[in-house]
Design a protein around this motif. Structure first.
Motif: not given
Length: 728
Positions: A495-496, A427-431, A485-492
């Protein structure tokens, strides 16, 4: 009379050993035969969880996918194991070849059959429990490491020990403390890299000098030691790193106060670069004016430091909070990954430390690639990408400059504390298990003197300022909450998000089944859809869950394990606010599988508060007792004598304990880890403290209904209505 013959009855003292010896035969002939090559190739055997974050990159992502979004709602309890002590549980279990190795309070190690939870052996390092008061955050432990047939555990009292993985017998033990007059402790999990066991320590709040040490995994011999803050400026620096750091400290007050900088939790390792990444903690004292004349960055406080894994030689550092003044540690979980940054793949290190920002660094050089706050912050206006430094808002947060009390967001438990986050490369997300919290910081106008006793906080400021009663606390509690927090580290960007009633929810696990697992402070274990945050499954846990779950498989069956047990810093020091979670400490290993039908064991109902003795102390005596309580008791039994339930609530003492009050304080209670106060409190001071507790017991009698409403367990949201907020 001793019975003889084949059916003789074993004496009680012999029985546990006999059970351990008989069950140890169930272990593989080469138990825990793990090495670096096996950890590096962990994806080839996804059924095991061989290192703290499963892999050296600490992603906490599992390739297992037998449990997925289509069937996760069929999870049921497969087995549970009750730990010995109902205190805080923070361990990540290790699973190798069908055997689970994990820890409970006071660093007790358990080897369990991962199929059914049967005890194979138990090792109690006999931690000096009188020293529990020297641990800032309860008698917790975050787990073990395994390597070539041995299990390694850091013991609360400062030892590092190696245990035979098959028999549970001690192989070697070393005392890691450099100064026995200081309150050094260990709560973190060791890591083993290139045959070296790496461990840090805690104790910055009590005034120690931090360091990380590597020991030979076979013999326990020290290989290298990396200090994180400088020593006495009158002496030559130990190495290149300390020469760099010494230039950023001023005066010599920090020598007496220790300096801090303890590496009490997170490490990560890059085998290609052979770099070990160290997360470094806060300063001692907290107030930079009394620590370093309010000058300098005070390296390597609140920093990520990269060192050569074989020698401990400094490679680079990045400081998240220069001159830290708020306990904004960078000891939080670090994750290594590859991300597309500005059109090309970069090998990065990611961290969300306490200060509220999410950092992406080049893990070869330490270059800052991006940074963005994950929750609201007021101490800084952002990160200057040219310098990599935070843009500090002095008016909002610099309490030592103008002497005014400041309400700082986030506060000392941060936007993210030790609770591990996870990264899903699919997903590319950090939880991230995140906190929303604020607290007051207030400068003390006179330079503090080091307290002559250990186990006394050395902060150099006033903080917290919590109200006593439930009504005021309810208003404060509304500003303290948690989030997944589901964090998109590329977009900073998020996501949800999923909200929680309070802080200190559990670490996370993500899987190839497109799932995120997390336990909650209010006593649930939960699975979410990894891409949307939709809640797909939850089950009661009988206690608050702080630790991160793991997943593994044995004989083709996938399991998910949560270590459950409320405790730690939040429920001891800020006991009143932690009551919002509505749970009791009840320490268990909970393991789930598809179709599991085991019964969850629940804690006994708490006893009602007994009627207190008559109040005889006058207002002046009670005020003096309150000050004595704050300085000696609050860190364990809670601010204003409101316990979160882990340690006894001193407003609820029985008539017998009221009569024995002096003897309890002077004698100590070894099973609980309470030290004797005979050397620090005079009998007349004990009497004043007792008068204060009697007053608080009477307060409880009059406020009882309000406290019940305050601490009522929140209603569980149905699966279809979990208030997930998805970012567009």
């Amino acid at each position: 009379m001793t019975q003889s013959g084949p059916h003789r009855r074993l004496l009680p003292s012999v029985l546990p050993l006999a059970i351990a010896l008989s069950l140890s035969c169930l272990l593989p002939s080469h138990a825990a035969e793990v090495d670096g090559a096996r950890i590096i190739a962990a994806d080839k055997e996804p059924g095991n969880w061989m290192s703290h974050g499963r892999t050296y990159d600490e992603q906490r992502f599992s390739p297992l996918k037998n449990i997925d979004q289509s069937n996760v709602n069929q999870l049921g309890l497969a087995w549970s194991y009750k730990l010995d002590l109902d205190r805080g549980v923070e361990a990540t279990p290790i699973v190798v070849d069908g055997v689970m190795y994990t820890t409970g309070p006071f660093s007790v190690v358990y080897a369990l059959d991962a199929r059914n939870g049967k005890l194979l052996w138990k090792y109690d390092p006999q931690s000096d429990r009188q020293r529990a008061g020297e641990a800032c955050c309860d008698a917790v432990n975050r787990g073990v490491a395994v390597w070539q047939g041995k299990v390694y555990v850091g013991v609360l009292d400062g030892r590092l020990e190696a245990i035979d993985a098959k028999t549970g017998k001690r192989v070697w033990s070393v005392d890691t403390r450099s100064d026995h007059t200081r309150s050094y402790t260990i709560t973190g999990a060791p890591r083993v890299v290139n045959g070296k066991v790496v461990i840090g320590n805690g104790g910055a709040e009590f005034g120690v000098r931090g360091y990380v040490t590597a020991y030979d995994a076979e013999t326990g011999k020290q290989v290298w030691r990396f200090f994180t803050v400088p020593g006495d400026p009158k002496l030559p620096p130990e190495d290149k790193a300390m020469a760099i750091a010494a230039k950023t400290w001023h005066g010599d007050a920090f020598v007496q106060q220790g300096g801090g900088g303890t590496a009490w939790d997170s490490f990560a390792y890059d085998p290609e670069l052979n770099l070990l990444y160290i997360g470094v903690g806060n300063g001692s004292l907290w107030d930079p004016k009394w620590r370093s004349q309010a000058k300098g960055d005070n390296l390597f406080l609140s920093s990520i430091v990269a060192v050569n894994a074989d020698t401990g030689e400094y490679a680079w550092h990045y400081q998240t909070t220069p001159g830290d003044a708020w306990d904004f540690t960078a000891t939080q979980h670090m994750i290594l990954a590859e991300l597309p940054i500005d059109g090309r793949q970069r090998k990065v290190l990611m961290q969300a430390p306490k200060n509220g920002f999410f950092y992406v660094l080049d893990r070869k050089t330490g270059e800052l690639l991006s940074a963005k706050n994950i929750v609201p912050v007021n101490w800084a206006k952002g990160i200057d990408m040219k310098t990599g430094r935070p843009i500090v808002d002095d008016q909002a947060a610099a309490y030592w400059k103008d002497g005014k009390r400041k309400l700082v967001t986030p506060a000392f438990w941060g936007a993210h504390d030790w609770h591990p986050m996870s990264y899903n490369p699919q997903t590319g997300l950090v939880y991230i298990p995140a906190h929303i919290m604020s607290a007051y910081y207030e400068h003390i106008p006179e330079a503090p003197k080091r307290h002559p006793f250990k186990s006394v906080y050395q902060l150099g400021l006033r903080t917290g300022m919590m109200p006593e009663g439930p009504d005021g606390l309810l208003e404060m509690a509304k500003t303290w909450s948690g989030k997944l927090i589901a964090w998109d580290p590329v977009k900073q960007a998020p996501a949800w998000e999923v909200p929680y009633i309070t802080i200190f929810n559990g670490g996370t696990l993500s899987t190839a089944g497109n799932l995120v697992f997390e336990g909650s402070a209010d006593g649930r274990v939960i699975a979410y859809a990894a891409e949307t945050g939709k809640k797909l499954w939850e089950s009661p846990a009988a206690s608050g869950v702080m630790a991160a779950p793991i997943t593994y498989s044995v004989d083709g069956e996938q399991y998910v394990t949560f270590m459950a047990g409320w405790g730690g810093a939040f429920s001891t020091f800020a006991g009143a606010l932690s009551l919002r979670a509505g749970v009791q400490p009840f320490a268990q290993v909970l393991t789930y599988k598809l179709g599991g039908t085991a019964t969850l064991h629940e804690p006994p109902a708490p006893a009602d508060a007994p009627k207190p003795p008559a109040q005889t102390g006058d207002a002046q005596t009670i005020a003096a007792g309150a000050a004595l309580y704050d300085g000696n008791c609050s860190q364990c039994h809670g601010i204003h004598a409101v316990s979160g339930g882990v340690l006894p609530d001193l407003r609820k003492l029985s008539a017998e304990k009221h009569q024995m009050f002096l003897s309890i304080l002077y004698g100590g209670r070894i099973p609980d880890g309470m030290p004797s106060f005979a050397d620090r409190l005079k009998p007349e001071e004990v009497a004043k403290l007792h008068d204060y507790l009697i007053k608080r017991a009477h307060d409880l009698q009059t406020e009882g209904d309000a406290w019940q409403r305050f601490s009522a367990k929140p209603a569980t949201q149905p699966l279809a209505d979990n208030h997930t907020h998805t970012q567009e």
